[in-house]
Design a protein around this motif. Structure first.
Motif, PDB file in Angstrom:
ATOM      1  N   ILE A   1      -1.038  -5.517 -21.628  1.00 24.81           N
ATOM      2  CA  ILE A   1      -0.947  -6.479 -20.527  1.00 24.81           C
ATOM      3  C   ILE A   1      -1.938  -6.057 -19.449  1.00 24.81           C
ATOM      4  N   GLU A   2      -2.727  -6.995 -18.962  1.00 26.59           N
ATOM      5  CA  GLU A   2      -3.658  -6.703 -17.874  1.00 26.59           C
ATOM      6  C   GLU A   2      -2.900  -6.654 -16.546  1.00 26.59           C
TER       7      GLU A   2
ATOM      8  N   LEU B   1       6.700  -4.168 -26.090  1.00 25.40           N
ATOM      9  CA  LEU B   1       6.067  -5.466 -25.866  1.00 25.40           C
ATOM     10  C   LEU B   1       5.546  -6.069 -27.163  1.00 25.40           C
ATOM     11  N   PRO B   2       5.603  -7.386 -27.282  1.00 27.31           N
ATOM     12  CA  PRO B   2       5.017  -8.029 -28.466  1.00 27.31           C
ATOM     13  C   PRO B   2       3.490  -8.057 -28.406  1.00 27.31           C
ATOM     14  N   GLU B   3       2.935  -8.003 -27.189  1.00 24.54           N
ATOM     15  CA  GLU B   3       1.485  -8.020 -27.016  1.00 24.54           C
ATOM     16  C   GLU B   3       0.920  -6.608 -27.137  1.00 24.54           C
ATOM     17  N   PRO B   4      -0.347  -6.476 -27.566  1.00 22.84           N
ATOM     18  CA  PRO B   4      -0.979  -5.146 -27.646  1.00 22.84           C
ATOM     19  C   PRO B   4      -1.076  -4.471 -26.279  1.00 22.84           C
TER      20      PRO B   4
ATOM     21  N   LYS C   1      -4.605  -1.439 -17.555  1.00 21.18           N
ATOM     22  CA  LYS C   1      -4.051  -1.943 -18.807  1.00 21.18           C
ATOM     23  C   LYS C   1      -2.723  -1.240 -19.067  1.00 21.18           C
TER      24      LYS C   1
ATOM     25  N   THR D   1       0.329  -0.688 -21.809  1.00 20.01           N
ATOM     26  CA  THR D   1       0.729  -0.802 -23.207  1.00 20.01           C
ATOM     27  C   THR D   1       2.125  -0.227 -23.379  1.00 20.01           C
TER      28      THR D   1
END
Length: 275
Positions: free
Chosen positions: A159-160, A154-157, A148, A150
């Motif tokens: 990314i996988e 990034l706008p996302e919490p 993961k 972080t």
């Protein structure tokens, strides 16, 4: 039939004994950790977290062996170790467009890169591969597992990150500080390409490879700056689009070939006495 049965019983007995020894080692180590933390009045919360990581770390024994696990490999003749590293790491290099094309320019240098610049690493769940704000040591190729990523950029919490992906590729071409945290979510194996060793190998390489790498680095930095302007946020450790990097590598190679062709024509015309 009796001999076969005896052999089977012996095999089962050996397996059971090995399992008992492993369990004993685990219990002794866990008891030592418990005693150490109890004597130093470590908080219950920290003790529980430490126990969790300890148990996860013992699962490491179920992973594939790494080269560093086999002491005998250090005694192999250098020629065999070079061939071993080439067969293991050259397929990894070929997944990156820049190195896939470089193989046709100067393959011996890429073999040296496989031998000197790669290391295998493994991480259990919850362990950081790198954290935000730390100088990068190189790029990472995910061989297996799940992670993961972080980042505040990034706008996302989060990314996988999965097998087959490269991380922190920019660190191979510019001084790079990690812009996020990469943490294993499962048993994870990766290989790290050290940027210092890449630089050393490049310095020993032929002129064509050095110029190819230099042009690619210039194009990549320009691409990253344009990407930031378009997206309105900083570049992170995440990989760029593979197709875009392929175009940059192709452009660098085409410019290299064009200049080499012009130089060859100039040499030939001079030898023939043409103006």
């Amino acid at each position: 039939a009796l001999i076969a049965f005896s052999s089977f019983i012996s095999s089962v007995t050996n397996t059971v004994n090995q399992a008992r020894l492993l369990l004993k080692d685990t219990m002794v180590e866990e008891a030592n950790i418990r005693q150490y933390m109890f004597e130093r009045c470590v908080s219950t919360q920290l003790f529980v977290r430490t126990q969790h990581f300890f148990k996860a770390n013992f699962a490491r024994r179920n992973m594939r062996l790494l080269e560093s696990d086999i002491k005998f490999f250090s005694q192999l003749p250098e020629s065999l170790r070079i061939q071993l590293h080439e067969e293991i790491f050259m397929p990894v290099l070929r997944t990156a467009p820049i190195f896939q094309r470089a193989e046709f320019i100067d393959r011996p240098s890429l073999v040296r890169l496989c031998h000197n610049a790669f290391t295998e690493e493994c991480f259990v769940s919850g362990i950081d591969v790198f954290i935000d704000g730390i100088d990068s040591e190189g790029a990472y190729y995910i061989s297996s597992g799940a992670l993961k990523y972080t980042s505040a950029c990034l706008p996302e919490p989060f990314i996988e990150i999965v097998s087959g992906m490269w991380m922190s590729e920019l660190s191979l071409w510019v001084h790079w500080v990690h812009h996020g945290q990469l943490c294993a979510e499962s048993l994870t194996e990766l290989v790290k390409l050290n940027y210092n060793m890449l630089e050393e190998v490049a310095q020993l390489a032929g002129t064509n490879l050095i110029k190819y790498f230099s042009r690619f680095a210039i194009y990549l930095v320009g691409y990253a700056e344009t990407w930031q302007d378009i997206n309105g946020r900083a570049v992170t450790d995440l990989p760029f689009l593979h197709a875009d990097i392929e175009k940059l590598a192709e452009r660098a190679q085409m410019v290299n070939n064009h200049i080499d062709s012009r130089r060859l024509i100039r040499v030939l015309t001079t030898d023939l006495g043409c103006d």
